[in-house]
Design an enzyme around this catalytic site. Sequence first.
Site, PDB file in Angstrom:
ATOM      1  N   ARG A   1      -0.470  -1.841  -7.036  1.00 23.01           N
ATOM      2  CA  ARG A   1      -0.846  -2.902  -6.094  1.00 23.01           C
ATOM      3  C   ARG A   1      -1.874  -3.836  -6.742  1.00 23.01           C
ATOM      4  O   ARG A   1      -1.767  -5.063  -6.614  1.00 23.01           O
ATOM      5  CB  ARG A   1      -1.406  -2.279  -4.817  1.00 23.01           C
ATOM      6  CG  ARG A   1      -1.925  -3.281  -3.775  1.00 23.01           C
ATOM      7  CD  ARG A   1      -2.273  -2.523  -2.488  1.00 23.01           C
ATOM      8  NE  ARG A   1      -3.111  -3.263  -1.570  1.00 23.01           N
ATOM      9  CZ  ARG A   1      -2.679  -4.128  -0.655  1.00 23.01           C
ATOM     10  NH1 ARG A   1      -1.381  -4.385  -0.564  1.00 23.01           N
ATOM     11  NH2 ARG A   1      -3.512  -4.731   0.164  1.00 23.01           N
TER      12      ARG A   1
ATOM     13  N   ARG B   1       0.846  -1.189   0.000  1.00 23.08           N
ATOM     14  CA  ARG B   1       0.000   0.000   0.000  1.00 23.08           C
ATOM     15  C   ARG B   1       0.886   1.245   0.000  1.00 23.08           C
ATOM     16  O   ARG B   1       2.059   1.201   0.406  1.00 23.08           O
ATOM     17  CB  ARG B   1      -0.905   0.027   1.228  1.00 23.08           C
ATOM     18  CG  ARG B   1      -1.848  -1.167   1.350  1.00 23.08           C
ATOM     19  CD  ARG B   1      -2.656  -1.045   2.636  1.00 23.08           C
ATOM     20  NE  ARG B   1      -3.631  -2.135   2.789  1.00 23.08           N
ATOM     21  CZ  ARG B   1      -3.383  -3.269   3.440  1.00 23.08           C
ATOM     22  NH1 ARG B   1      -2.190  -3.476   3.992  1.00 23.08           N
ATOM     23  NH2 ARG B   1      -4.313  -4.201   3.544  1.00 23.08           N
TER      24      ARG B   1
ATOM     25  N   LYS C   1      -2.570  -2.047   7.737  1.00 20.71           N
ATOM     26  CA  LYS C   1      -3.728  -1.592   8.490  1.00 20.71           C
ATOM     27  C   LYS C   1      -3.766  -2.258   9.862  1.00 20.71           C
ATOM     28  O   LYS C   1      -3.406  -3.428  10.002  1.00 20.71           O
ATOM     29  CB  LYS C   1      -5.014  -1.911   7.717  1.00 20.71           C
ATOM     30  CG  LYS C   1      -5.166  -1.108   6.427  1.00 20.71           C
ATOM     31  CD  LYS C   1      -6.484  -1.400   5.746  1.00 20.71           C
ATOM     32  CE  LYS C   1      -6.669  -0.531   4.505  1.00 20.71           C
ATOM     33  NZ  LYS C   1      -7.957  -0.782   3.825  1.00 20.71           N
TER      34      LYS C   1
ATOM     35  N   HIS D   1      -4.443  -8.866   3.388  1.00 16.76           N
ATOM     36  CA  HIS D   1      -5.887  -8.781   3.587  1.00 16.76           C
ATOM     37  C   HIS D   1      -6.297  -9.660   4.762  1.00 16.76           C
ATOM     38  O   HIS D   1      -5.920 -10.832   4.839  1.00 16.76           O
ATOM     39  CB  HIS D   1      -6.642  -9.252   2.335  1.00 16.76           C
ATOM     40  CG  HIS D   1      -6.600  -8.274   1.206  1.00 16.76           C
ATOM     41  ND1 HIS D   1      -6.893  -8.613  -0.099  1.00 16.76           N
ATOM     42  CD2 HIS D   1      -6.319  -6.947   1.187  1.00 16.76           C
ATOM     43  CE1 HIS D   1      -6.781  -7.548  -0.871  1.00 16.76           C
ATOM     44  NE2 HIS D   1      -6.440  -6.529  -0.114  1.00 16.76           N
TER      45      HIS D   1
ATOM     46  N   TYR E   1     -10.054  -9.923  -7.178  1.00 13.36           N
ATOM     47  CA  TYR E   1      -9.081 -10.134  -8.244  1.00 13.36           C
ATOM     48  C   TYR E   1      -9.401 -11.361  -9.084  1.00 13.36           C
ATOM     49  O   TYR E   1      -8.889 -11.492 -10.199  1.00 13.36           O
ATOM     50  CB  TYR E   1      -7.671 -10.231  -7.658  1.00 13.36           C
ATOM     51  CG  TYR E   1      -7.246  -8.944  -7.006  1.00 13.36           C
ATOM     52  CD1 TYR E   1      -6.937  -7.823  -7.778  1.00 13.36           C
ATOM     53  CD2 TYR E   1      -7.199  -8.813  -5.626  1.00 13.36           C
ATOM     54  CE1 TYR E   1      -6.585  -6.620  -7.191  1.00 13.36           C
ATOM     55  CE2 TYR E   1      -6.844  -7.618  -5.026  1.00 13.36           C
ATOM     56  CZ  TYR E   1      -6.543  -6.526  -5.807  1.00 13.36           C
ATOM     57  OH  TYR E   1      -6.198  -5.334  -5.218  1.00 13.36           O
TER      58      TYR E   1
ATOM     59  N   HIS F   1      -2.046   2.855  -6.159  1.00 13.66           N
ATOM     60  CA  HIS F   1      -2.819   1.655  -5.867  1.00 13.66           C
ATOM     61  C   HIS F   1      -3.021   0.790  -7.113  1.00 13.66           C
ATOM     62  O   HIS F   1      -3.284  -0.413  -6.997  1.00 13.66           O
ATOM     63  CB  HIS F   1      -4.170   2.031  -5.249  1.00 13.66           C
ATOM     64  CG  HIS F   1      -4.571   1.131  -4.125  1.00 13.66           C
ATOM     65  ND1 HIS F   1      -3.845   1.041  -2.945  1.00 13.66           N
ATOM     66  CD2 HIS F   1      -5.604   0.265  -3.984  1.00 13.66           C
ATOM     67  CE1 HIS F   1      -4.421   0.162  -2.139  1.00 13.66           C
ATOM     68  NE2 HIS F   1      -5.483  -0.329  -2.750  1.00 13.66           N
TER      69      HIS F   1
END
Length: 327
Positions: free
Chosen positions: A261, A164, A188, A284, A293, A258
Amino acid sequence: MRPETPSEQERESTCQAHVERYLTYIAAERRLSPNTVSSYRRDLASLLEGLGIQEITAQDATPEHIRQVVIRIRKQGLSAASLARHLSSWRGFYTFAVHRLGYPNNPCAGFKGPKVRRKLPQTLTPDACTQLLDNRASPAQIEDDSLLARDRAMFELLYSAGVRLSELTGLNLHDVDLKDGQARVTGKGSKSRIVPIGSCTVRAIKAWLPWRDIIRNGSDEKALFLNRRGGRLTQRSVQLRLDTWAKSTNLGQPVHPHMLRHAFASHLLQSSGDLRAVQELLGHANISTTQIYTHLDWQHLAKVYDQAHPRAKRVNPSKPENPESEK
């Protein structure tokens, strides 16, 4: 003598204090990012404002009061995705308030957010990524060799590791192990993970490090990527640099960090088919986030099929077949 009941102003002040306690909780205990906490703050401010118009406090709100707030903010033109996020924020607050603050119930419990059609992320083809990263042009706006070396290393890392933007700018020099070809990034919720970096990225970072030492000029700055003044590079600066870099390659489309990514994830999935591995590499928490994806992968396969299979060409329904003409 009967005890005095709190005034309306006091109750509103208490509600605001409860919201602040919740925001502190999600920041300190759940370790959500500052941007996420800010979003929750705005969502909860909309809730308190809407309840205030109805002259009701958060403690006394019923499902009907919540419904009125929803109607109000929908009239303001809020999108389905934003409304769903608002309801999620409100449910989280009330769940906390019931367990920690003694609220009688969660008036949002029965509310389901609107179905949001998830947009497929914008990405780049492998050829476009090669064109972007192998760019040897020197844009007029980037005349400094040190910045060219830095930018090349950053963009290689974005695509090579799928990190990220916040993870890229948060990297410190000691987070990168060029010998083993890996880096430790913090994502995150302040969760760390190890990501592999390719040989092209390793070479690009090695080319940048001598310039970094010159720019750092003896300071103790730990950031891997520095600005001209020797400080940590901001996310906005990376976005602007990539935009300038992409324009010099004549890709014919805007590029933001992004997208690299997304390209990393979709290209890796197309080659390996290993969704679980892609999830781990992207960091994730839920595999359902990574499954977006698979739709990109299907689009890619469908395009290949349409271009290559002899029976893929569809009949034009507006033009009826005429068997007689083939005789």
